[in-house]
Write a protein that holds these residues in place. Structure first.
Motif, PDB file in Angstrom:
ATOM      1  N   THR A 181     -12.556  -3.049   1.293  1.00 55.76           N
ATOM      2  CA  THR A 181     -11.523  -2.169   0.740  1.00 55.76           C
ATOM      3  C   THR A 181     -10.139  -2.458   1.324  1.00 55.76           C
ATOM      4  O   THR A 181      -9.186  -1.740   1.001  1.00 55.76           O
ATOM      5  CB  THR A 181     -11.877  -0.701   1.024  1.00 55.76           C
ATOM      6  N   SER A 182     -10.010  -3.475   2.149  1.00 52.23           N
ATOM      7  CA  SER A 182      -8.744  -3.755   2.829  1.00 52.23           C
ATOM      8  C   SER A 182      -7.700  -4.315   1.876  1.00 52.23           C
ATOM      9  O   SER A 182      -8.001  -4.762   0.761  1.00 52.23           O
ATOM     10  CB  SER A 182      -8.974  -4.748   3.967  1.00 52.23           C
ATOM     11  N   MET A 186      -8.588  -6.770  -1.342  1.00 52.01           N
ATOM     12  CA  MET A 186      -8.199  -6.369  -2.690  1.00 52.01           C
ATOM     13  C   MET A 186      -7.061  -7.223  -3.238  1.00 52.01           C
ATOM     14  O   MET A 186      -7.101  -7.696  -4.374  1.00 52.01           O
ATOM     15  CB  MET A 186      -7.794  -4.888  -2.691  1.00 52.01           C
ATOM     16  N   SER A 191     -12.900  -9.518  -2.922  1.00 48.88           N
ATOM     17  CA  SER A 191     -14.012  -8.572  -2.910  1.00 48.88           C
ATOM     18  C   SER A 191     -14.630  -8.474  -4.295  1.00 48.88           C
ATOM     19  O   SER A 191     -13.921  -8.486  -5.304  1.00 48.88           O
ATOM     20  CB  SER A 191     -13.537  -7.188  -2.463  1.00 48.88           C
ATOM     21  N   ILE A 214     -14.574   3.219  -4.256  1.00 47.58           N
ATOM     22  CA  ILE A 214     -13.712   2.228  -3.595  1.00 47.58           C
ATOM     23  C   ILE A 214     -12.290   2.320  -4.117  1.00 47.58           C
ATOM     24  O   ILE A 214     -11.318   2.207  -3.359  1.00 47.58           O
ATOM     25  CB  ILE A 214     -14.284   0.812  -3.792  1.00 47.58           C
ATOM     26  N   SER A 215     -12.125   2.555  -5.409  1.00 46.57           N
ATOM     27  CA  SER A 215     -10.790   2.711  -5.973  1.00 46.57           C
ATOM     28  C   SER A 215     -10.079   3.893  -5.321  1.00 46.57           C
ATOM     29  O   SER A 215      -8.890   3.819  -4.989  1.00 46.57           O
ATOM     30  CB  SER A 215     -10.870   2.920  -7.486  1.00 46.57           C
ATOM     31  N   ASN A 217     -10.420   4.988  -2.356  1.00 46.80           N
ATOM     32  CA  ASN A 217     -10.108   4.737  -0.949  1.00 46.80           C
ATOM     33  C   ASN A 217      -9.225   3.522  -0.709  1.00 46.80           C
ATOM     34  O   ASN A 217      -8.803   3.285   0.420  1.00 46.80           O
ATOM     35  CB  ASN A 217     -11.409   4.567  -0.161  1.00 46.80           C
ATOM     36  N   SER A 218      -8.936   2.739  -1.745  1.00 45.64           N
ATOM     37  CA  SER A 218      -8.129   1.529  -1.572  1.00 45.64           C
ATOM     38  C   SER A 218      -6.647   1.876  -1.583  1.00 45.64           C
ATOM     39  O   SER A 218      -6.201   2.702  -2.380  1.00 45.64           O
ATOM     40  CB  SER A 218      -8.421   0.513  -2.681  1.00 45.64           C
ATOM     41  N   SER A 219      -5.888   1.220  -0.705  1.00 47.06           N
ATOM     42  CA  SER A 219      -4.453   1.510  -0.632  1.00 47.06           C
ATOM     43  C   SER A 219      -3.659   0.727  -1.666  1.00 47.06           C
ATOM     44  O   SER A 219      -2.659   1.217  -2.188  1.00 47.06           O
ATOM     45  CB  SER A 219      -3.924   1.211   0.772  1.00 47.06           C
ATOM     46  N   TYR A 222      -6.279  -2.010  -6.260  1.00 51.35           N
ATOM     47  CA  TYR A 222      -7.659  -1.634  -6.560  1.00 51.35           C
ATOM     48  C   TYR A 222      -8.181  -2.362  -7.795  1.00 51.35           C
ATOM     49  O   TYR A 222      -9.391  -2.562  -7.955  1.00 51.35           O
ATOM     50  CB  TYR A 222      -7.737  -0.122  -6.775  1.00 51.35           C
ATOM     51  N   LEU A 225     -10.862  -5.562  -7.710  1.00 50.34           N
ATOM     52  CA  LEU A 225     -12.289  -5.547  -7.395  1.00 50.34           C
ATOM     53  C   LEU A 225     -13.073  -5.984  -8.634  1.00 50.34           C
ATOM     54  O   LEU A 225     -13.010  -5.357  -9.686  1.00 50.34           O
ATOM     55  CB  LEU A 225     -12.727  -4.148  -6.966  1.00 50.34           C
ATOM     56  N   ASP A 307     -14.944   7.866   2.492  1.00 50.04           N
ATOM     57  CA  ASP A 307     -14.387   6.853   3.376  1.00 50.04           C
ATOM     58  C   ASP A 307     -14.751   7.116   4.839  1.00 50.04           C
ATOM     59  O   ASP A 307     -15.161   6.199   5.563  1.00 50.04           O
ATOM     60  CB  ASP A 307     -12.865   6.811   3.199  1.00 50.04           C
TER      61      ASP A 307
END
Length: 709
Positions: A181-182, A186, A191, A214-215, A217-219, A222, A225, A307
């Motif tokens: 998720t970094s 991304m 990923s 994951i979307s 929590n991703s900064s 996103y 993925l 998360d």
């Protein structure tokens, strides 16, 4: 001989140095170096006016070894600036590091490359601030203090670029989840989410939960993925394309390369239930969710939406158990909340602004009974004939308040939300103070500048209208309710193609940006039938030929297909030729065919898969959602045409009901009704008086001085 060879070698090196282009912040192509460039552009344009002005932007940094950082500033400045004294200063995380005179050619857009001090950059969120001081030329020392000609514009094309080497240390499930998720994973498309070739409905449902989680929590990025079948990764040469992956599948269906990578402990636990385990391949680190118990596998999928929970998995395997609860605590919307916890302070003459981000539900709109209560203080050296406070919601003004000297040490303002302002989902409250000074002839220093302070006691009252029309303006409603997935059912074709999975991936990733917890539900079924959609908010994906529900629902669509399903047909909103209709994609949001209130069906379809994909891209990126309006859209040659077919009268009735909840409206109505009542009573008394008077006149007629009988 050796001397000649050395000369040739030196010549080759020199030629190589001369011929190689300047790299700047370009990422190294060598995999050994593993250097990448992270770039973040400004969110918006900034217009800086007045003697003193400033703007602030933020950028994110991961767990990296930073080699170099650069700020590309795109700007232009007034033609009238005095280049001898006009300047700007840039600060990073509160520390100034760069200042420059504005000696550039006036009026023209310029790009300035500025090195950022690596020592000032921290992991997480970083603040970049630009402060300007601009004087106009050929004027008296202070004559331009109130001029609008001293301006500097910073373009949103300005960007921060960071050359870095990612930290690839992976010792636990938490580490691998973090890398998946970094920003690095991304942003660079490193990923992937992988499902079996013979994917089951359970696998697809787990994949949908992972995508939305994951979307959420991703900064950044996103959208990158990937969702792939195992043959797309393991049976080709694509392993080297990805550094991190998640594999979802039952133990019996694992490909040999994945099964062999599991530890004996992980295999044992998977046979008895479900497990999350790290599998290290030659080019990829996999986080494998596998087992034999479908309920536990589904629970494992919901974990990706929490998360904090995932970051607590410090071992190389995590056993999913029946008694663990990975669901997050659901946060309810508070009716009253503080605008700021610590207060907000602004200083400087002329317009100064401060903004607050407010969270709300995307499936509900702010009702007119919502209100903002402000407690502010401000300096007493203002010109109170011209000083104002204006409040905006999403840059739309909702009211202004004149500042006064008598209330400078404690002023209170109450503003209601206008009934014509439609706000759903998160929104911004902006307060603009126009701090005007009397006789502002000289403001060369900021030491005695005016100021304003927003107290932490300032509050916002959020009252939400329960029902919103089934329109794309309120998307992702009805699929998201109160920031949770709302009984979502995804109907895929019997054998979903790569195009179908691409649409599923995009829709789930976008929905994930609007959820705040993992308490909702989403289910995916291949070859679904119409009855499977009962009681659900359904998303139908697939072309006319491939999806049974599209064919069965054709009569209910706003844009219908011809009998063969090879083209969209003309309707009351748009004329469509057979040739154009055969290549179009369409997105449509219709009421539930079962007559269920607050339930809907969204169709993402087309006569061809290419047409379907052209429409789906507008739902696969939050930055494109604003183009999707109404309830029926078609995409032709990359351009979207949006139309509304439903009636809006229900929402207008709801707005009227919400208006009646406002105290000021109720007071006005009570006073109005009271006045009207007094007037009616008075009118009745007057009529009665004159009626009685008329009767008495007729009765006495002829008795005294009247006409003789």
């Amino acid at each position: 001989m050796w001397s000649k060879r050395i000369k040739i070698l030196i010549l080759a090196v020199v030629i190589g140095v001369v011929m190689c282009p300047k790299l700047g912040l370009a990422a190294s192509a060598s995999k050994g170096n593993r250097q990448y460039v992270h770039t973040e552009s400004f969110i918006e344009d900034h217009s800086m006016t007045g003697l003193f002005s400033q703007c602030t932007e933020y950028f994110s940094v991961g767990t990296w070894n930073i080699n170099k950082a650069e700020f590309n500033m795109v700007y232009n400045v007034t033609q009238l600036r005095d280049e001898k004294i006009s300047d700007f200063t840039i600060s990073l995380n509160g520390e100034p590091f760069y200042s420059r005179r504005l000696t550039d050619k006036a009026g023209e857009t310029k790009t300035l490359k500025i090195k950022l001090p690596v020592r000032l950059i921290k992991k997480g969120i970083n603040e970049l601030k630009i402060e300007s001081y601009i004087r106009t030329s050929e004027s008296l020392p202070c004559v331009d203090d109130v001029s609008k000609a001293n301006w500097m514009n910073i373009s949103k094309d300005s960007a921060i670029s960071i050359l870095y080497t990612p930290d690839v240390n992976i010792k636990s499930v938490a580490d691998l989840y973090h890398h998946i998720t970094s920003i690095y994973g991304m942003e660079n498309g490193k990923s992937a989410l992988i499902v079996p070739d013979n994917v089951s409905d359970t696998d697809m449902t787990i994949a949908a939960n992972i995508l939305t989680g994951i979307s959420k929590n991703s900064s950044v990025d996103y959208q990158n993925l990937m969702l792939l079948r195992e043959s797309d990764v393991f049976k080709g040469n694509n392993l080297s394309d990805f550094d991190y992956g998640i594999y979802v599948g039952e133990l019996a269906s694992l490909p040999a390369v994945v099964f062999d990578g599991l530890s004996e402990e992980a295999k044992k636990e998977a046979k008895n239930g479900a497990v999350l385990s790290i599998v290290s391949l030659e080019h990829m680190n996999l986080l494998v969710l596998t087992g034999t118990n479908q309920e536990l596998l589904l629970k494992g999928g919901t974990m990706f939406g929490n998360d904090d929970y995932m970051k607590q998995m410090t071992g190389r395997i995590h056993v999913v158990t029946e008694d663990e609860n990975p669901q997050m605590e659901k946060r309810e919307q508070l009716e009253y909340s503080n605008l700021t916890e610590e207060g907000a302070y602004v200083k400087g003459a002329f317009r100064q602004t401060v903004s607050f981000q407010e969270a709300s539900y995307g499936n509900k709109t702010l009702s007119p009974s919502s209100a903002i209560y402000l407690k502010v203080r401000y300096s007493q050296n203002l010109d109170f004939e011209r000083s104002l406070l204006t409040v905006y919601i999403n840059d739309v003004p909702i009211g202004s308040h004149k500042l006064s000297k008598e209330k400078a040490n404690g002023d209170e303002i109450e503003l209601y939300i206008p009934s014509d302002l439609k706000v759903s989902g998160n929104f911004t409250v902006k307060m603009a103070f126009d701090l005007e000074l009397e006789d502002v002839w000289c403001t060369l220093r900021q030491g005695e500048t005016p100021w304003a302070y927003v107290s932490p006691e300032s509050m916002i009252k959020i009252v939400l209208a329960e029902d919103v029309p089934l329109l794309f303006e309120h998307y992702p409603a009805p699929f998201i309710k109160n920031k949770s997935l709302n009984d979502v059912f995804v109907a895929l074709p019997e054998n979903p193609s790569f195009a179908d999975l691409t649409v599923l991936r995009g829709v789930c990733l976008t929905l994930g940006r609007f959820v705040e917890d993992n308490t909702g539900s989403i289910m995916v079924t291949q070859g679904a039938k119409m009855q499977d959609c009962r009681g659900k908010n359904t998303i139908v994906i697939g072309s006319f030929a491939n999806n049974l529900i599209v064919r069965e629902s054709n009569k209910n669509l706003y844009f219908k297909f011809n009998e063969a399903g090879t083209s969209l047909l003309t309707n009351e909103k748009k004329q469509i030729t057979k040739e154009a209709g055969s290549t179009m994609g369409t997105i449509q949001l219709v009421d539930s065919p079962f007559g269920e209130e607050n339930r809907g069906m969204m169709f993402i379809t087309g006569a061809t898969e290419q047409g379907m994909l052209s429409a789906a891209k507008y739902l696969s990126d939050t930055e494109k959602l604003w183009k999707v309006t109404g309830d029926g859209c078609v995409v032709e040659e990359g351009k979207i045409y949006a139309y509304q077919f439903k009636d809006n009268r229900k929402s207008q009735i709801t707005t009227t009901k919400e208006l009646l909840k406002r105290e000021d409206v109720l007071r006005f109505l009570i006073v109005s009704i009271s006045i009207a009542g007094v007037l009616v009573v008075g009118l009745v008394l007057i009529i009665v008086k004159y009626v009685r008077g008329g009767k008495n006149t007729r009765k006495n007629f002829g008795k005294k001085g009247g006409k003789p009988e």
